[in-house]
Enzyme design. Structure first.
Site, PDB file in Angstrom:
ATOM      1  N   GLU A  42       0.767  -1.283   0.006  1.00 21.78           N
ATOM      2  CA  GLU A  42      -0.102   0.068   0.115  1.00 21.78           C
ATOM      3  C   GLU A  42       0.841   1.246   0.132  1.00 21.78           C
ATOM      4  O   GLU A  42       1.925   1.453   0.697  1.00 21.78           O
ATOM      5  CB  GLU A  42      -0.847  -0.056   1.313  1.00 21.78           C
ATOM      6  CG  GLU A  42      -1.891  -1.268   1.324  1.00 21.78           C
ATOM      7  CD  GLU A  42      -2.961  -1.053   0.195  1.00 21.78           C
ATOM      8  OE1 GLU A  42      -3.178   0.137  -0.298  1.00 21.78           O
ATOM      9  OE2 GLU A  42      -3.757  -2.045   0.003  1.00 21.78           O
TER      10      GLU A  42
ATOM     11  N   CYS B  88      -7.858  -2.034   8.337  1.00 30.11           N
ATOM     12  CA  CYS B  88      -6.342  -1.923   7.891  1.00 30.11           C
ATOM     13  C   CYS B  88      -5.742  -0.655   7.539  1.00 30.11           C
ATOM     14  O   CYS B  88      -4.589  -0.433   7.938  1.00 30.11           O
ATOM     15  CB  CYS B  88      -6.396  -2.954   6.379  1.00 30.11           C
ATOM     16  SG  CYS B  88      -6.584  -4.642   6.542  1.00 30.11           S
TER      17      CYS B  88
ATOM     18  N   HIS C 284      -1.297  -5.697   1.420  1.00 31.44           N
ATOM     19  CA  HIS C 284      -2.582  -6.618   1.221  1.00 31.44           C
ATOM     20  C   HIS C 284      -2.581  -7.730   0.725  1.00 31.44           C
ATOM     21  O   HIS C 284      -1.967  -7.879  -0.582  1.00 31.44           O
ATOM     22  CB  HIS C 284      -4.028  -5.845   0.714  1.00 31.44           C
ATOM     23  CG  HIS C 284      -4.590  -5.111   1.905  1.00 31.44           C
ATOM     24  ND1 HIS C 284      -4.744  -3.511   1.813  1.00 31.44           N
ATOM     25  CD2 HIS C 284      -5.494  -5.595   2.730  1.00 31.44           C
ATOM     26  CE1 HIS C 284      -5.878  -3.276   2.747  1.00 31.44           C
ATOM     27  NE2 HIS C 284      -6.095  -4.389   3.269  1.00 31.44           N
TER      28      HIS C 284
HETATM   29  N1  PCA Z   1      -8.541  -6.742   5.922  1.00 30.57           N
HETATM   30  C1  PCA Z   1      -9.374  -5.519   6.473  1.00 30.57           C
HETATM   31  C2  PCA Z   1      -9.418  -5.732   7.847  1.00 30.57           C
HETATM   32  C3  PCA Z   1      -8.696  -6.735   8.371  1.00 30.57           C
HETATM   33  C4  PCA Z   1      -8.072  -7.595   7.121  1.00 30.57           C
HETATM   34  O1  PCA Z   1      -7.466  -8.468   7.054  1.00 30.57           O
HETATM   35  C5  PCA Z   1      -9.055  -4.511   5.529  1.00 30.57           C
HETATM   36  O2  PCA Z   1      -8.809  -4.578   4.535  1.00 30.57           O
HETATM   37  O3  PCA Z   1      -9.566  -3.473   6.305  1.00 30.57           O
END
Ligand code: PCA
Length: 199
Positions: free
Chosen positions: A80, A143, A165
């Site tokens: 990210e 997240c 992610h």
């Molecule tokens: N993904 C979520 C919250 C926890 C996770 O593993 C997100 O992308 O916010």
């Protein structure tokens, strides 16, 4: 010289029984390149995930904090680039909270950039023969809350902070939805960590 890397992975949420983020974090080796890894599972809860990560970071004083989360539906492992100072969700977190129109950190900048070399990390994932893409939005759910809060807390310190992610595991994905086997996610995270230059 060994460097300290705190790596977090989220617990399951949204009715799922696993979270590939934690599964992959748990499967990583204890040492990658110059980094010694310390793992922390974090809850899918606004505020609390970040507080637990910050407590761990205060005790460990890591050089790098890397957080990993699930992004169901994505077809690549995605470092990210930035976090928004915004909590906005219709989907309750695991404590039932649905904040809307709220900042992660009151008075904080609208957005903060990752302090990890995200482009190099994407390239390293691709060089390992795995799907990697840069993401410019960590969303506005837990997240993003974790990434923003950590970036804000570590501004001006020597601790660098980033977030990756990862896609669903094959067993989570409905037909037509992309996924990545756990071993590939683990290899992608390993490649991304190797791409972080210890400062
Ligand atoms: N993904 C979520 C919250 C926890 C996770 O593993 C997100 O992308 O916010």
């Amino acid at each position: 010289m060994e460097y300290k890397l705190l790596i977090t992975g989220f617990e399951p949420f949204g009715g799922q029984s696993v979270n590939p983020a934690w599964e992959a974090v748990a499967a990583l080796p204890d040492h990658i390149g110059p980094f010694a890894l310390t793992r922390l599972q974090v809850p899918v809860e606004f505020d609390r995930a970040a507080r637990l990560a910050l407590n761990a970071a205060e005790a460990l004083r890591p050089d790098v904090i890397l957080c990993v989360g699930q992004a169901g539906g994505r077809d690549a492992v995605t470092p990210e680039a930035a976090a928004l100072n915004l909590r906005e969700t219709e989907q309750p977190d695991n404590a039932g909270q649905t904040p809307q129109d709220q900042p992660c950190v009151p008075g904080g900048e609208n957005a903060l950039f990752s302090s990890l070399p995200v482009r190099r990390m994407v390239q390293a994932i691709r060089d390992a023969g795995l799907p990697g893409k840069l993401s410019c939005s960590a969303g506005t759910y837990v997240c993003n809350d974790l990434l923003y809060t950590l970036l804000h807390a570590c501004r001006g310190s020597r601790t660098r902070v980033g977030f990756i992610h990862v896609p669903f595991l094959p067993e989570q994905a409905k037909p037509g939805v992309p996924s990545l086997p756990l071993a590939d996610t683990v290899r992608a995270l390993t490649a991304a960590i190797r791409a972080i230059d210890p400062l």
